[in-house]
Design an enzyme around this catalytic site. Structure first.
Site, mmCIF file in Angstrom:
data_model
loop_
_atom_site.group_PDB
_atom_site.id
_atom_site.type_symbol
_atom_site.label_atom_id
_atom_site.label_comp_id
_atom_site.label_asym_id
_atom_site.label_seq_id
_atom_site.Cartn_x
_atom_site.Cartn_y
_atom_site.Cartn_z
ATOM 1 N N ALA A 108 -59.308 53.427 -12.266
ATOM 2 C CA ALA A 108 -60.530 52.842 -11.719
ATOM 3 C C ALA A 108 -60.321 51.362 -11.391
ATOM 4 C CB ALA A 108 -61.683 53.006 -12.705
ATOM 5 N N TYR A 109 -59.665 50.670 -12.304
ATOM 6 C CA TYR A 109 -59.392 49.238 -12.092
ATOM 7 C C TYR A 109 -58.525 49.041 -10.857
ATOM 8 C CZ TYR A 109 -57.406 44.586 -12.992
ATOM 9 O OH TYR A 109 -56.996 43.283 -12.884
#
Length: 254
Positions: free
Chosen positions: A158-159
């Site tokens: 996600a990052y």
């Protein structure tokens, strides 16, 4: 005006978003030493107040305001507060961001949405309001991406997706706003000694060790080293640099 009248940012009014800790707090010190007048913003008022007191006691022109980059009204508010306090805006460092560990199939929808709200939507909201404030005078904006936005690695899906999106926003903004005299660039830090890295190290020390040991310089960077790169991009010395994503990673992406 801050007391250093000959630094890279002398005479510049700079908004520093995400200034309360880590790279942001180090950037506040670096930018002030380079002569900038600074508006600091983050969600944590206590940390901002302490940092502002430290810098103003050293003779620098620094103020702060609080806000959440994922909330449009907050972003408009801290940009307006900068113009009200200093009379104008010359540059901005959009550094607010959060991390989320876990493989893509392990990240919850709630966590994914929060990462995107802070890292991607927050950057977009900042760009939108900063462009309004920079107006016809032009200026410079630097966004914080990551080498995770350039290359893949397991466990930070996600990052990494969010930081790739920051690169897309940066490059698009360089085209959109270059005709207005606004330069928009990004820095892409590698492993950097910060609260974010230390929290990750507590959860998965082997993963952090692997990443740091892969850096050709064989060390994590410092927040000041990252901030120095951002300061140069904000300065007139980088006057024809636009749409660049600058790794600050000790050669990890070389």
């Amino acid at each position: 005006m801050s007391e250093n009248a000959s630094g890279l940012l002398a005479g510049k009014v700079v908004l520093l978003v995400g200034a309360s800790a880590g790279i942001g707090a180090d950037a506040a010190s670096v930018f002030a030493e380079e002569g900038a007048s600074l508006m600091l913003t983050a969600r944590s008022e206590d940390a901002l107040a302490t940092l502002t007191e430290k810098l103003t006691s050293a003779g620098h022109d620094v103020a702060y305001t609080t806000g959440d980059v994922s909330v449009a009204a907050d972003v408009a508010g801290f940009v307006d507060a900068t113009v009200e306090r200093f009379g104008r805006l010359d540059g901005a460092f959009n550094n607010a961001g959060i991390n989320q560990q876990g493989r893509l199939d392990e990240v919850s929808e709630e966590d994914f949405d929060r990462v995107m709200a802070i890292n991607v939507k927050g950057t977009w909201l900042c760009l939108r309001e900063e462009i309004r404030a920079l107006g016809e005078n032009g200026g410079s904006i630097v966004n914080t991406s990551s080498i995770g936005g350039i290359r893949g690695a397991t466990g930070l899906g996600a990052y990494q997706a969010s930081k790739a999106a920051v690169i897309g926003l940066t490059r698009t903004a360089a085209h959109d706003f270059g005709p207005l005299g606004v330069r928009v660039n990004a820095i892409a830090p590698g492993p950097t000694d910060s609260p974010m890295l230390r929290a990750w190290q507590e959860n998965d020390p082997a993963a952090v060790e692997r990443r740091v040991s892969a850096v050709p310089l064989r060390k994590a960077g410092t927040g000041a080293e990252v901030a120095n790169a951002a300061a140069w991009l904000l300065s007139d010395r980088a006057g024809h640099i636009n749409g660049v994503v600058m790794p600050v990673d000790g050669g990890l992406t070389a």
